[in-house]
Design a protein around this motif. Sequence first.
Motif, PDB file in Angstrom:
ATOM      1  N   ARG A 153      -8.755   4.043  -4.548  1.00 32.74           N
ATOM      2  CA  ARG A 153      -7.663   2.896  -4.012  1.00 32.74           C
ATOM      3  C   ARG A 153      -7.126   3.791  -2.786  1.00 32.74           C
ATOM      4  N   GLU A 154      -6.680   5.455  -3.261  1.00 28.59           N
ATOM      5  CA  GLU A 154      -6.377   6.024  -1.896  1.00 28.59           C
ATOM      6  C   GLU A 154      -6.856   6.435  -0.748  1.00 28.59           C
ATOM      7  N   VAL A 162      -2.926  10.740   3.429  1.00 28.49           N
ATOM      8  CA  VAL A 162      -3.580   9.918   2.429  1.00 28.49           C
ATOM      9  C   VAL A 162      -4.865  11.047   2.260  1.00 28.49           C
ATOM     10  N   HIS A 217       0.366   3.524  -2.558  1.00 31.52           N
ATOM     11  CA  HIS A 217       0.067   5.459  -2.997  1.00 31.52           C
ATOM     12  C   HIS A 217       0.863   6.441  -3.015  1.00 31.52           C
ATOM     13  N   SER A 262     -13.588  11.970   2.854  1.00 32.73           N
ATOM     14  CA  SER A 262     -12.223  12.066   3.702  1.00 32.73           C
ATOM     15  C   SER A 262     -12.093  12.581   5.144  1.00 32.73           C
ATOM     16  N   ILE A 281      -6.826   3.158   0.985  1.00 34.77           N
ATOM     17  CA  ILE A 281      -5.506   2.675   1.678  1.00 34.77           C
ATOM     18  C   ILE A 281      -5.515   3.180   2.968  1.00 34.77           C
ATOM     19  N   PHE A 303       0.481   6.266  -7.213  1.00 33.45           N
ATOM     20  CA  PHE A 303      -0.703   7.166  -8.085  1.00 33.45           C
ATOM     21  C   PHE A 303      -0.751   8.224  -7.634  1.00 33.45           C
ATOM     22  N   GLU A 304       0.166   9.273  -6.353  1.00 33.78           N
ATOM     23  CA  GLU A 304       0.768  10.155  -6.549  1.00 33.78           C
ATOM     24  C   GLU A 304       1.255  10.407  -7.687  1.00 33.78           C
ATOM     25  N   TYR A 346       0.782  -1.121   0.315  1.00 28.48           N
ATOM     26  CA  TYR A 346      -0.059   0.154   0.348  1.00 28.48           C
ATOM     27  C   TYR A 346       0.473   1.373   0.327  1.00 28.48           C
ATOM     28  N   HIS A 402      -4.695  14.155   0.966  1.00 27.16           N
ATOM     29  CA  HIS A 402      -4.643  14.204  -0.978  1.00 27.16           C
ATOM     30  C   HIS A 402      -5.651  14.034  -1.311  1.00 27.16           C
ATOM     31  N   VAL A 403      -6.019  12.683  -1.291  1.00 26.32           N
ATOM     32  CA  VAL A 403      -7.529  12.442  -1.456  1.00 26.32           C
ATOM     33  C   VAL A 403      -8.241  13.658  -1.712  1.00 26.32           C
TER      34      VAL A 403
END
Length: 446
Positions: free
Chosen positions: A201-202, A244, A179, A261, A205, A182-183, A175, A247-248
Amino acid sequence: MSQPLSRSRTSSPPALVVAGLALVVALATSGCRGGSSPGLRGMFPAAQRGSDVDAPESQALLARWMGTPRTDDQVRRVGGLTLRPDGWASKGRETEDQRAAEFEAAEQLYLQGDLDAAEKAFARIARKERPSGIKQFTDALSEIGGLDDFDRRRSPWGMRSLYYLGEIRFKKGNYVGAHDTFEELLKDYPGTPHLDEAVSREFQIAQTWLNQIRPAEDQPPLPWHARFRGGLPLIDTGGHAVAVLEHVRQNDPAGPLADASVKLIADHYSSVGDHETAAFYYDQLISDHPKSPLLHDALMSSVDSKLNAYIGPEYDFTGLAEARNTAKRAMQLFPERLTSTSDDLYHTLDLIADQEAERDYTMGEWYRSAGYVISAEYYFGGIVQKWPRSEWAEKARAQLAELATMPRKETAPSKMMVQPGGNDPFAQGISSGNPGGLGPGSTMGP
């Protein structure tokens, strides 16, 4: 002493210096030829000039790097090696068909279930297709005719390879690596069509990492040794989960997971006892997502967090005042839910009122002990007027009866500094029985 010195200045250079200059001239005239040592070929320039004078390898180093002009005013690149992110490779770039075939081969490995081989293949493609970091230099070269090389920032193969690479690492339980991948995808390709999948996905995670702190009944936590396989961060799992989720929110602020989030972040801080930060994030959800289905839960949780963040009557009362306003807003926005939550909300308002009465009583006691009788009567009288049925009203009446028998003493004038020509409001002195006496909430008398 001067005569030998003058002879040394006018004498010829040593033979070694002459030989060195000759070697440099030979190397410069022969040029750097690909595939062999430039020093050896420079030593024998006459033996090779007649055979390959027109070959591309016989060009000088600068000409080989820049290319040779053609009749159609284009630039023809010559042979040699260039350093790419994945290692040394030929200067001749791959065609679209070759790059598409390499990606399809990696995709077939992924569809066949060979995740290890597919991960290596997609990682190799992503390294080759990674956008260049020297943006200004590439933009300047793109304006020169004939030097418009392939722009890797528009490469669909690099974008799709990063997405597949993140998916593979997620399925393998790495994971942390997923992450990071994806970033990188969202940073290098901000307009990617895989935004929803990467953000989803994030979010998963972050849920997995938060489950380590507050395990759910239907989802056991990961084992401790998952930290050494990329399943968990080495330290501060909750802090990485919050990062994370941030970031979302940043990558898709208007997406379907933005409000969830924020609520997960607020719930995490509430669970670890940081109620002030939890109330801050609950208020962000309320202000940024007024139409969210989580709005009612955010309002109720915000009230609870502000109540838990209140320390006592000796400290700031702003949190309780905001909790009272938030509770009233919940009653206005969701009147249909008053039947189920009205008792809790009314009980919360009574609790806030009791805390406010206790705070005023504490302030009145302080002014009484300091000798400010009028200020103490102001606070005790306010308790009797605002909350006549509370237990603090009974105590305030007893204090008022005792204050009525206390003498009023004259207060000495202050010696404050004023500007020339200004009026000193304390020049005439103030009596403790003057309505303009000292005390919070009172006005200053003449």
